[in-house]
Structure formats: structure tokens, C-alpha cells
Design a protein around this motif. Structure first.
Motif, short mmCIF file in Angstrom:
data_model
loop_
_atom_site.label_atom_id
_atom_site.label_comp_id
_atom_site.label_asym_id
_atom_site.label_seq_id
_atom_site.Cartn_x
_atom_site.Cartn_y
_atom_site.Cartn_z
N ASN A 1 -27.81 -14.17 -49.46
CA ASN A 1 -29.05 -14.78 -49.92
C ASN A 1 -29.06 -15.11 -51.41
O ASN A 1 -29.69 -16.06 -51.84
CB ASN A 1 -30.23 -13.87 -49.59
N PHE A 2 -28.39 -14.29 -52.21
CA PHE A 2 -28.54 -14.44 -53.65
C PHE A 2 -27.33 -15.06 -54.35
O PHE A 2 -27.36 -15.28 -55.56
CB PHE A 2 -28.88 -13.08 -54.29
N LEU A 3 -26.28 -15.36 -53.59
CA LEU A 3 -25.08 -15.95 -54.21
C LEU A 3 -25.38 -17.22 -55.03
O LEU A 3 -24.88 -17.35 -56.15
CB LEU A 3 -24.03 -16.24 -53.13
N PRO A 4 -26.23 -18.14 -54.52
CA PRO A 4 -26.51 -19.34 -55.31
C PRO A 4 -27.08 -19.01 -56.69
O PRO A 4 -26.78 -19.70 -57.66
CB PRO A 4 -27.56 -20.08 -54.48
N PHE A 5 -27.86 -17.94 -56.78
CA PHE A 5 -28.46 -17.58 -58.07
C PHE A 5 -27.43 -17.04 -59.04
O PHE A 5 -27.70 -16.91 -60.23
CB PHE A 5 -29.58 -16.56 -57.87
#
Lengths: 270, 257
Positions: A147-151
Motif C-alpha cells: 500500500n505504501f510503496l508509491p509514497f
């Protein structure tokens, strides 16, 4: 017309919807049901159940953040090295999954990871040992990373693309090898991106209650689950607020660290 | 060799990012209601979706909240950027610090704090409170995407426009606005996306009887998610994919300004 007058609506908005609500959390956290001042709600973090949830959250979010960083940095390096005609295209690829609902995407991992799910079918076909991580802490970490990889990728990518090529070439001319160029030029210059990436991954990972509910099989309680239950089930807002204050302390530490490393506040842009 | 390794790495990450999305797409054509079994190909969920009033209402709520909140946030955010730009250094630092709070703070804390505010103020939780909350967390995305554009502007251009007889409003729309437009648009898009994908803040600030797609899915998790949801999210995803590719293609043909 004075330009400063233009800021009034926003300042008013900030006061009413950002500052005052936070003050209310602090107020509720520091009082009991009669309205008297107490530290009991904050001290409640020390009870075995809460301390365990907090410790577990810290552990999982730390692991998730480190894995994100290890995956994202090489990716951002590769992406920034590619000649992409449109900078926005890269950003788009990472934002695009968000158009499919976050809960559904996380649920889909359950389908993928199930005992007889898709991944295990493939592993079985390749005669590899089965992966039984659904409803375990590993599944929660995977959910966090997913879920947070793009951030993590986007701020690092942004920082890397801003590096002037001449600086890198100068280092090469002056005799630095690949490793030296990286460790002394590229990495330090990309640090603001790394720091803002860490902040943007660590905080949501630390405070999530959804990922643990969906992938942890509701056996594993994170601090986010505890707070959520205080508000939606038990209805003890004072305790919930007290625990939120404890969470905010960790978030504040994170914010201070990122402010120290990223003075312009530019890294926070996606 | 090195190039191949890079390609493989990128490919693996993309598989990781898009595997769940592909899974949902496949599930939307699954005749069996269970997620674990493949019961043959069907398009019936795509038909029954439009007859499901609850889902349609949740979709309507989600879209209208996303659209209104991102529009308001874009207007307020852009205006605030002008104001922040004209502030002194210290004031600017404080305002930007406050702007960063909703982005850096945990969603659960933001959600709880807003819920407490609405309850104490006696505002009934519902559509309106969700909207206010979404505007609140959307404004920072707009400011942070417009601000860098604003910084690049040459202030003399604006002054020149004033000298040549333009009013403040005219000068803004004729000189500044075209230059910051890409930032405004990407801020709007970002805000819209964030609003659409939000669950946590909506969850705390929504009242009983109103649902967005996210909160509806969350309540369905334990009972089993209706396959219509997979169909709906697949439609949304494909529509956005097509739109974004169309939008991304057009600017290339136009000469740069």
C-alpha cells in the motif's frame, strides 16, 4: 486589495479543522469522564495489552518501512536513469492503483495468499514450498509495503531527477568510482527524498488498523486497532484520545527528524 | 546484462503493484460468489451492479464528495498559495507547517479529531461532515503541487501586467494562472484521487445511514464482498486508465508555450 487578506479563509479553515480538532484530542486525552485532569489515559499505554500492541506496531511498521526503502531506492534510480519523455507518466503509474479501492486491493492479497490461492498454485506448479503467510504478521508487512510503496518511490524519484548531471560528471572527472559517486554525491543529494519517503510510509504503517484487520485475521491487534475499538466499540473517547496522544508523540518525532533533514519542505511533494 | 536486470526488476515491481488489480478484474467475471473458487465466466455482476441501489447510492456519494471536495480544495488552495507567497519568511514557514499537519499526521488521528470536533459542535455526522473532512485533507495536496510552480514565477511579469493597465484579477488570470495551471490541475487530480481512495477519515466522520464505496466495502468484509463491487471497481479503473492515457497523449501534439 491586500494579498494577505487572501490568506484569511485558509487560516480560518486551518484553525477550525486542523488546530482545534487536535487540541480536542489533547483535551479528551488529558481528562476523565468528569472532566478532571488526569494522566491515566496516557499511562494506559503501559498496560500489558496496549504496550504489546504498540510494540508490535512499531516492529511491523519499521520492517515495512525498511523493506519499502530497499525496494524503492533501486527502482527510483532505474526510473530516474530512463529517458522518459514525460515525467508525469512515472508518477501516474504509481498513482493509478489508487483508483481501485484501497480496501479491495488489500483484500485481493488475501485471495492471492490463501492456502489454495493463486500464488501457492504457482509455487506448487514450480515444485516450490508453499507460502503460508496469510493471517500472520508477514502478511501485514506485505500489505504495508504494497500500500505504501508509491509514497516511498515518488519522493526519492523526485529527489534523484533534481540532481544536476554536471555534479555527477564532475565527481567522475575528479576520479570518483561508481560506488564513491553514489555514496558521496548521489545518495546525500537524494536524502531529502528518502527522509520524506520514510515519513510518508512509517506514519500510516504505524497507525493502520485496516491492513491488520484484513490480512492479520483479526487476531493481531495493532495500536491502530486498539484506538479504533475505543472509539467505535467501547466508546471510551478519553482512553482512545490518550492513546492517540502517545501515537502523536511518535509522529512528532518523525516530523522533527524530517524537518531537520529537509529544510525547504520540498521533499513532501509527490 | 545490466539492462536486462533492470528491466526484470521493474517488471517484478509492476507485477507486485498490479497483481491485486488483475485479481479483482478476474474476480469480477467469476460466476461463483466465493473468492476462492472459479465458477466460470460471466458478466452478470456487471448487469446486476446497476440494479443494486445501495451500491449506486454509495457510488454517487463517493463521486460527489470527491468532486466537490477537490474543487473547493483547488480554489482555496490556489488562492492560499498566492497569499502564502506574499507572506514574510516566518509567516510562510508557520502556514506551511500547519499545511503539512494533515499530510504528516496519521489518518486515524485526523479522523478522530474531526469526529470529536463535529460531535462537540453538535453537527450531525453525515454527508456534510465527510465533505468538510475531505476538503481539509485535500487542501494540502493542492498547495503542495501549486506552490513549486508559484515559486518559479517571475514577479516582474505580474507587475508589468499591472503597469500596462490590467486589474489584479485580470493580471492573475492572464499572466499567473496559465503558468501555474499544470500545478493546479495535478493538485486537483491528486486531491480527487485521495478523496476517492480515502477510507479511514470517512469511516470516523460518517454518520449512520450514509456510506461511500470504501465504508460499504469495509462493512461487507466480514459478510463477504458482493461481486458487484469487483465489477464496479474494474469499470472505474478501466475508465480512468483510458481517460489518463487520452489526456497524457494530447499535450505532446501542442507546441510548448
Amino acid at each position: 486589495m491586500n494579498k494577505k487578506m487572501l490568506s484569511l479563509p485558509y487560516l480560518f479553515w486551518c484553525a477550525v479543522f486542523i488546530i482545534i480538532p487536535l487540541c480536542m484530542v489533547v483535551y479528551y486525552g488529558l481528562t476523565d469522564k468528569t472532566g478532571a485532569f488526569t494522566l491515566a489515559n496516557i499511562a494506559a499505554i503501559a498496560t500489558a495489552e496496549h504496550a504489546k500492541a504498540l510494540w508490535f506496531s512499531l516492529l511491523l511498521s519499521f520492517a515495512g518501512t525498511v523493506i519499502c526503502l530497499l525496494l524503492a531506492y533501486p527502482l527510483a534510480m532505474i526510473l530516474s536513469g530512463m529517458k522518459v519523455s514525460q515525467h508525469s507518466f512515472i508518477v501516474l503509474i504509481f498513482i493509478l492503483p489508487m483508483w481501485m479501492n484501497f480496501l479491495l486491493r488489500t483484500m485481493a492479497w488475501e485471495t492471492l495468499l490463501e492456502k489454495n490461492g493463486i500464488i501457492n498454485t504457482i509455487l506448487h506448479f514450480l515444485h516450490l514450498p508453499a507460502l503460508n503467510i496469510i493471517n500472520t504478521p508477514s502478511a501485514i508487512i506485505l500489505g504495508m509495503v504494497y500500500n505504501f510503496l508509491p509514497f516511498m518511490v515518488l519522493p526519492i524519484y523526485n529527489a534523484l531527477t533534481k540532481i544536476d548531471n554536471n555534479v555527477v560528471n564532475a565527481a567522475r572527472d575528479l576520479g570518483a568510482g561508481s560506488f564513491q559517486t553514489f555514496s558521496r554525491i548521489i545518495f546525500p543529494l537524494s536524502l531529502p527524498g528518502v527522509i520524506s519517503g520514510i515519513t510518508m510510509v512509517f506514519v500510516p504503517a504505524l497507525t493502520t488498523f485496516v491492513i491488520s484487520t484484513l490480512l492479520g485475521g483479526s487476531k493481531i491487534l495493532l495500536i491502530g486497532n486498539v484506538i479504533e475499538q475505543e472509539f467505535t466499540q467501547t466508546g471510551n473517547w478519553h482512553l482512545g484520545s490518550g492513546l492517540s496522544i502517545v501515537l502523536m508523540i511518535f509522529i512528532l518525532i518523525n516530523m522533527v527528524l524530517s524537518a531537520v533533514f529537509d529544510k525547504d519542505g520540498e521533499g513532501a511533494t509527490l | 546484462m545490466k539492462n536486462a536486470a533492470r528491466r526484470i526488476y521493474i517488471a517484478l515491481i509492476f507485477i507486485f503493484m498490479y497483481a491485486p488489480i488483475a485479481t479483482l478484474g478476474v474476480l469480477s467475471f467469476n460466476a461463483s460468489k466465493s473468492r476462492a473458487k472459479w465458477g466460470g465466466f460471466t458478466v452478470k455482476w456487471y448487469v446486476s451492479l446497476f440494479e443494486n441501489e445501495e451500491i449506486m447510492r454509495a457510488l454517487w456519494n463517493t463521486l460527489s464528495i470527491a468532486l466537490i471536495s477537490s474543487l473547493v480544495a483547488t480554489v482555496v488552495g490556489t488562492i492560499s498559495c498566492i497569499a502564502i507567497q506574499s507572506m514574510k519568511k516566518k509567516g510562510r514557514a508557520i502556514v506551511m507547517g500547519v499545511t503539512n499537519i494533515p499530510m504528516l499526521n496519521a489518518d486515524i488521528v485526523t479522523g478522530i479529531s474531526l469526529m470529536l470536533l463535529f460531535i462537540v459542535l453538535g453537527i450531525r455526522l453525515g454527508f456534510f461532515t465527510i465533505l468538510l473532512s475531505h476538503i481539509t485533507f485535500n487542501i494540502p495536496y493542492v498547495i503542495l503541487s501549486v506552490m513549486p510552480r508559484m515559486k518559479q514565477l517571475n514577479p516582474s511579469v505580474y507587475e508589468a501586467a499591472l503597469d500596462l493597465g490590467a486589474s489584479h484579477v485580470q493580471a492573475f488570470f492572464k499572466v499567473i494562472f496559465p503558468d501555474i495551471l499544470p500545478g493546479v490541475l495535478s493538485g486537483f487530480l491528486m486531491a480527487f484521487t485521495m478523496s476517492l481512495d480515502d477510507f479511514i477519515i470517512t469511516y470516523f466522520t460518517k454518520g449512520p445511514g450514509i456510506d461511500t464505496l470504501s465504508t460499504k466495502i469495509y462493512t461487507e468484509v466480514r459478510k463477504g464482498i458482493k461481486p458487484e463491487m469487483y465489477a464496479l471497481s474494474t469499470i472505474i479503473f478501466v475508465v480512468v486508465l483510458v481517460l489518463l492515457f487520452l489526456v497524457n497523449r494530447t499535450p505532446k501534439d501542442k507546441p510548448a508555450k
